[in-house]
Design an enzyme around this catalytic site. Structure first.
Site, short mmCIF file in Angstrom:
data_model
loop_
_atom_site.label_atom_id
_atom_site.label_comp_id
_atom_site.label_asym_id
_atom_site.label_seq_id
_atom_site.Cartn_x
_atom_site.Cartn_y
_atom_site.Cartn_z
N ASP A 1 0.91 -1.14 -0.08
CA ASP A 1 -0.13 -0.08 -0.03
C ASP A 1 1.05 1.11 -0.16
O ASP A 1 0.58 2.25 -0.76
CB ASP A 1 -0.88 -0.03 1.27
CG ASP A 1 -1.51 -1.54 1.38
OD1 ASP A 1 -2.37 -1.69 0.46
OD2 ASP A 1 -1.26 -2.02 2.44
N HIS B 1 -4.68 -3.48 6.55
CA HIS B 1 -4.43 -3.50 5.06
C HIS B 1 -5.72 -4.03 4.47
O HIS B 1 -6.16 -5.13 4.24
CB HIS B 1 -3.18 -4.84 4.84
CG HIS B 1 -3.43 -5.21 3.54
ND1 HIS B 1 -2.79 -4.54 2.42
CD2 HIS B 1 -3.55 -6.37 2.78
CE1 HIS B 1 -2.97 -5.24 1.32
NE2 HIS B 1 -3.47 -6.30 1.66
P1 NAX Z 1 -2.16 -18.25 -3.90
O1 NAX Z 1 -3.61 -18.71 -3.45
O2 NAX Z 1 -1.80 -18.14 -5.19
O3 NAX Z 1 -1.27 -18.94 -2.91
C1 NAX Z 1 -1.48 -19.30 -1.49
C2 NAX Z 1 -0.64 -20.56 -1.06
O4 NAX Z 1 -0.97 -20.83 0.13
C3 NAX Z 1 -1.27 -21.72 -2.01
O5 NAX Z 1 -0.22 -22.37 -2.88
C4 NAX Z 1 -1.85 -22.54 -0.85
O6 NAX Z 1 -1.56 -23.97 -0.96
C5 NAX Z 1 -1.03 -22.08 0.33
N1 NAX Z 1 -1.45 -22.13 1.81
C6 NAX Z 1 -2.70 -22.32 2.03
N2 NAX Z 1 -2.91 -22.66 3.34
C7 NAX Z 1 -1.72 -22.96 3.65
C8 NAX Z 1 -1.03 -23.48 4.96
N3 NAX Z 1 -1.67 -23.88 5.99
N4 NAX Z 1 0.50 -23.56 4.99
C9 NAX Z 1 1.20 -23.33 4.01
N5 NAX Z 1 0.91 -23.06 2.89
C10 NAX Z 1 -0.57 -22.63 2.65
O7 NAX Z 1 -2.33 -16.68 -3.21
P2 NAX Z 1 -1.31 -15.57 -3.29
O8 NAX Z 1 -1.79 -14.68 -4.67
O9 NAX Z 1 0.08 -16.12 -3.48
O10 NAX Z 1 -1.58 -14.80 -2.12
C11 NAX Z 1 -1.18 -15.04 -0.74
C12 NAX Z 1 -1.83 -14.31 0.32
O11 NAX Z 1 -1.43 -12.98 0.06
C13 NAX Z 1 -3.46 -14.27 0.13
O12 NAX Z 1 -4.00 -14.41 1.36
C14 NAX Z 1 -3.45 -12.89 -0.46
O13 NAX Z 1 -4.84 -12.24 -0.24
C15 NAX Z 1 -2.60 -12.16 0.33
N6 NAX Z 1 -2.11 -10.91 -0.57
C16 NAX Z 1 -1.68 -9.98 0.60
C17 NAX Z 1 -1.24 -8.57 0.05
C18 NAX Z 1 -0.71 -7.63 1.14
O14 NAX Z 1 -0.28 -6.74 0.62
N7 NAX Z 1 -0.83 -8.04 2.46
C19 NAX Z 1 -1.28 -8.23 -1.35
C20 NAX Z 1 -1.45 -9.33 -2.24
C21 NAX Z 1 -2.14 -10.42 -1.57
O15 NAX Z 1 -3.59 -10.43 -2.22
#
Ligand code: NAX
Length: 328
Positions: A159, A187
């Protein structure tokens, strides 16, 4: 040569992971002299895909990449970790209520908080990117009573970077001329990007802009809704920019923010600026050697006060919800 640093990354087979791991292995986080040991956590069904990512990491022959370990057990993966980047989280699926989402993520972040508490190195720092990032960090922190609260943070650097980029585009300044940007609060869409203390080449940014309507009706909503705009355009959520911000945040935390500037980080409140103690809320902070300090003494006018209060109120609601669910 320098001792390798153990960096744990969760959700490593996901979109953000696919950008983040290569940047870390290339030295963008810890610098060109520090070898890295990657410890990658995924859920069991994603381990095969993660093996493919590790094959690609191998194929880069990164000089700084000392070793890579993967697994689905947080206790093993976090063992001896110096830095944990908690990216993996449960996304909201169709029909899922807010409470269901908090509960699903609560299960992840209680378990990971406990595993970090029991197995991470004494100097562990934990950055949470997975959403809802602030409240996930609060859950992990509360479930890791032996780790100092200051070691937990949630990501608002994306952000912050978005706000700098928007302000640069508006004023024709270079991003490197812009300092003292602040993101306050959660966030989420309630976040408050604040340019009243920001500077452009040393001049007050709000005065340079000279257009309160642009700040209120354009700048703030554009930054706060940028994630949705990316999804709309790309058909997928921000990934490379989120990875880049995760690197910026961790690098500055460990190696220090620039002289004469500050960064935005969601950290455990000490009550500064009226934010209830213990909430993980975004503040302007200066960092040095793995520690952070909230910048004190900024004048907050009525406009800013109302915006900060609204975002903090949302964090209080989220905290109350996870308290009721017995997660903290
Ligand atoms: P993806 O869905 O591509 O990847 C997430 C990965 O986490 C998947 O491979 C899944 O298998 C794995 N996962 C789920 N549960 C797990 C666990 N208990 N232990 C280990 N791995 C686990 O999501 P992606 O685009 O990479 O985003 C990841 C996270 O970042 C999401 O929650 C998303 O909302 C968040 N974001 C946060 C941002 C921020 O600025 N704070 C911005 C970008 C993003 O939206």
């Amino acid at each position: 040569s320098a001792t390798p640093v153990k960096v744990a990354v969760t959700g490593a087979a996901g979109q953000i992971g696919y950008s983040l791991l290569f940047r870390i292995a290339a030295g963008d986080l810890l610098g060109p002299d520090t070898p890295v040991q990657l410890r990658l956590l995924e859920i069991t069904p994603a381990l095969k895909a993660l093996e493919g990512v590790v094959m690609e990491l191998d194929d880069c022959a990164f000089p700084l990449l000392d070793s890579v370990e993967i697994g689905d057990d947080a206790n093993t993966i976090f063992d001896g970790a110096n830095l944990a980047l908690l990216v993996g989280a449960r996304p909201r699926s169709k029909g899922m209520e807010r409470g269901d989402l908090l509960e699903a993520n609560g299960a992840i972040f209680t378990a990971q908080g406990k595993a970090l508490n029991d197995h991470a190195a004494d100097d562990i720092r934990i950055g949470v990117t997975g959403n809802p990032a602030n409240t996930n960090a609060l859950i992990a922190k509360t479930n890791a009573p032996d780790i100092p609260a200051e070691r937990f943070s949630a990501l608002t650097r994306l952000d912050h970077n978005r706000a700098i980029s928007q302000l640069a585009a508006k004023t024709g300044a270079r991003v490197t001329d812009i300092t003292k940007m602040t993101i306050w609060g959660n966030h989420s869409a309630t976040q408050y990007p604040d340019i009243f203390h920001a500077e452009i080449a040393g001049r007050n940014a709000a005065e340079v802009v000279g257009d309160q309507a642009w700040i209120a009706d354009d700048f703030i909503p554009t930054v706060a809704k940028r994630g949705a705009a990316i999804i709309e355009a790309r058909g997928a959520s921000s990934a490379a920019s989120a990875a880049s911000a995760t690197i910026d945040a961790a690098r500055d935390w460990l190696l220090g923010s620039a002289e004469g500037d500050w960064v935005s980080m969601a950290v455990s409140s000490d009550g500064s600026y009226g934010v209830p103690e213990g909430l993980i809320s975004s503040f302007p902070v200066v960092t040095k050697g793995g520690d952070w300090e909230i910048v004190q003494g900024l004048d907050i006018d009525d406009f800013s006060r109302a915006k900060i209060d609204a975002s903090v109120a949302e964090l209080v609601e989220e905290r109350d919800a996870v308290t009721q669910l017995g997660l903290i």
